[in-house]
Design an enzyme around this catalytic site. Structure first.
Site, PDB file in Angstrom:
ATOM      1  N   GLY A 134       0.838  -1.206   0.000  1.00 39.30           N
ATOM      2  CA  GLY A 134       0.000   0.000   0.000  1.00 39.30           C
ATOM      3  C   GLY A 134       0.864   1.244   0.000  1.00 39.30           C
ATOM      4  CE  LYS A 189       5.039   0.964  -5.528  1.00 39.31           C
ATOM      5  NZ  LYS A 189       6.097   1.578  -4.767  1.00 39.31           N
ATOM      6  CB  THR A 246       5.341   5.394  -6.083  1.00 42.81           C
ATOM      7  OG1 THR A 246       4.798   4.486  -5.149  1.00 42.81           O
ATOM      8  CG2 THR A 246       6.750   4.988  -6.402  1.00 42.81           C
ATOM      9  CB  SER A 252       9.289   7.704  -4.824  1.00 41.81           C
ATOM     10  OG  SER A 252       9.544   6.814  -5.890  1.00 41.81           O
TER      11      SER A 252
END
Ligand code: NAD
Length: 331
Positions: A134, A189, A246, A252
């Site tokens: 998540g 992702k 992200t 990130s």
């Protein structure tokens, strides 16, 4: 369920250890990098990967996988995805049969194109295997900032047990049985985050990033559905939620790596400068191969694959993506 063995003392393994230790669990962390573990033990802080977060007194260290897992009620794997198989193989002989195994690594194994739960299936009863994923930066979880994630397992009971174990007033956990969807959302992702970073690094704006995120999610869902995932999972925390966190944050590593590539650094230089695991650089290779094998149209993944392999320049990738045949949005 009080004894937790943690395999992989990087930023995420450490942040989750602080969550569990804060609830009174006895945590034992192991890492293949012994020097790093010694520094953590000495400073009571993960100076290498999560500086500024003091380690709770319930966190101890183990000097082998065996020592970390042999008494554990729950074993948490937080190694990078490409190292999951070797970490699991080293620990499995010592994991109790009634223990739960939780994996938080995000990726697809490059050499086999397997999701991590597919690797685990050869070693662990799937009814005791849970994925936790998540929108969750370790830097924020370590500082008790509100965060939501999901646990996924073929056994809803196992997912619920881990939901209860990990949940706190600042760490809220949902459950799902869509292991495939959760794993693919978390892994893929990172590729789109590389793209969002490249776009930012080239000086493009919010429009370009929104386009990459939305169309990126469309192709993640396309591949996911071909692989048996539920489409609605990609609209949830482990899909849209993780993609947003992200692609928009400086925490990130994938986005930071992309920014450097967009500014003209070579992929190798960018990865070196990030200095920690950049999962998207491996996942993009596996996803590209999966897309070819399953004949799923994934133009953004393909473009990022070519840029990260040095086959084309980022500017040419943009031209290629914008010049594609015009189509219906839902096609
Ligand atoms: N950092 C985050 O916020 C975050 C959040 C969610 C998920 N994740 C995922 O969690 C995984 C780990 O990420 P991270 O950020 O903690 O990485 P990291 O680079 O901070 O740390 C990884 C650690 O794993 C260790 N390691 C490597 N191989 C090992 C093995 N075989 N056995 C034991 N330890 C081993 C390394 O020595 C290192 O200390 C990745 O798949 C990442 O995508 C990270």
């Amino acid at each position: 369920m009080n004894k937790i063995g943690v395999i992989g003392a990087g930023s995420w393994g450490t942040a989750l250890s602080t969550v569990l230790a804060g609830k009174g669990c006895e945590v034992r962390m192991f890492d293949v990098d012994e020097q790093h573990l010694r520094r953590m033990e000495q400073c009571r802080e993960n100076v290498d990967y999560l500086p500024g977060v003091e380690l709770n007194e319930n966190i101890r260290f183990a000097w082998s996988s065996e020592e970390a897992v042999r008494d554990a009620d729950v074993v948490l794997f937080s190694a990078p995805a490409q190292h999951f198989r070797s970490a699991l193989e080293a620990a499995v002989p010592f994991i109790r049969e009634d223990a739960y195994v939780v994996n938080v690594g995000k990726g697809i194994e490059q050499k086999s194109l397997k999701r991590l739960s597919e690797i685990a299936r050869d070693y662990i009863d799937p009814a005791r295997y849970v994925v936790l994923s998540g929108p969750s930066h370790a830097e924020e979880v370590g500082r008790r900032m509100p965060t939501t994630v999901a646990t996924a397992s073929e056994s809803l009971e196992a997912a619920e047990k881990m939901q209860n174990l990990f949940s706190t007033d600042r760490f809220r956990v949902y459950t799902t049985e869509d292991v495939t969807g959760v794993e693919l959302g978390g892994a893929l992702k990172n590729i789109i985050a590389l793209g969002a970073g490249i776009s930012d690094g080239m000086g493009f704006g919010d429009n370009a990033k929104a386009a990459l995120m939305t169309r990126g999610l469309a192709e993640i869902r396309r591949l996911g559905m071909k692989m048996g995932a539920k489409p609605e999972t990609f609209a949830g925390l482990t899909g849209t939620g993780d993609l947003i966190v992200t692609c928009t944050s400086m925490h990130s590593r994938n986005r930071r790596c992309g920014i450097m590539m967009g500014q003209g650094k070579s992929p190798e230089e960018a990865v070196r400068e990030v200095g920690m695991v950049v999962e998207g650089m491996y996942t993009v290779d596996a996803a590209y191969q999966l897309a070819q094998k399953l004949q799923v149209e994934m133009p953004i993944t393909e473009a990022i694959y070519k840029v990260t392999r040095g086959e084309i320049k980022a500017a040419d990738a943009i031209e290629e993506l914008m010049g594609r045949e015009l189509k219906h949005e839902q096609a």
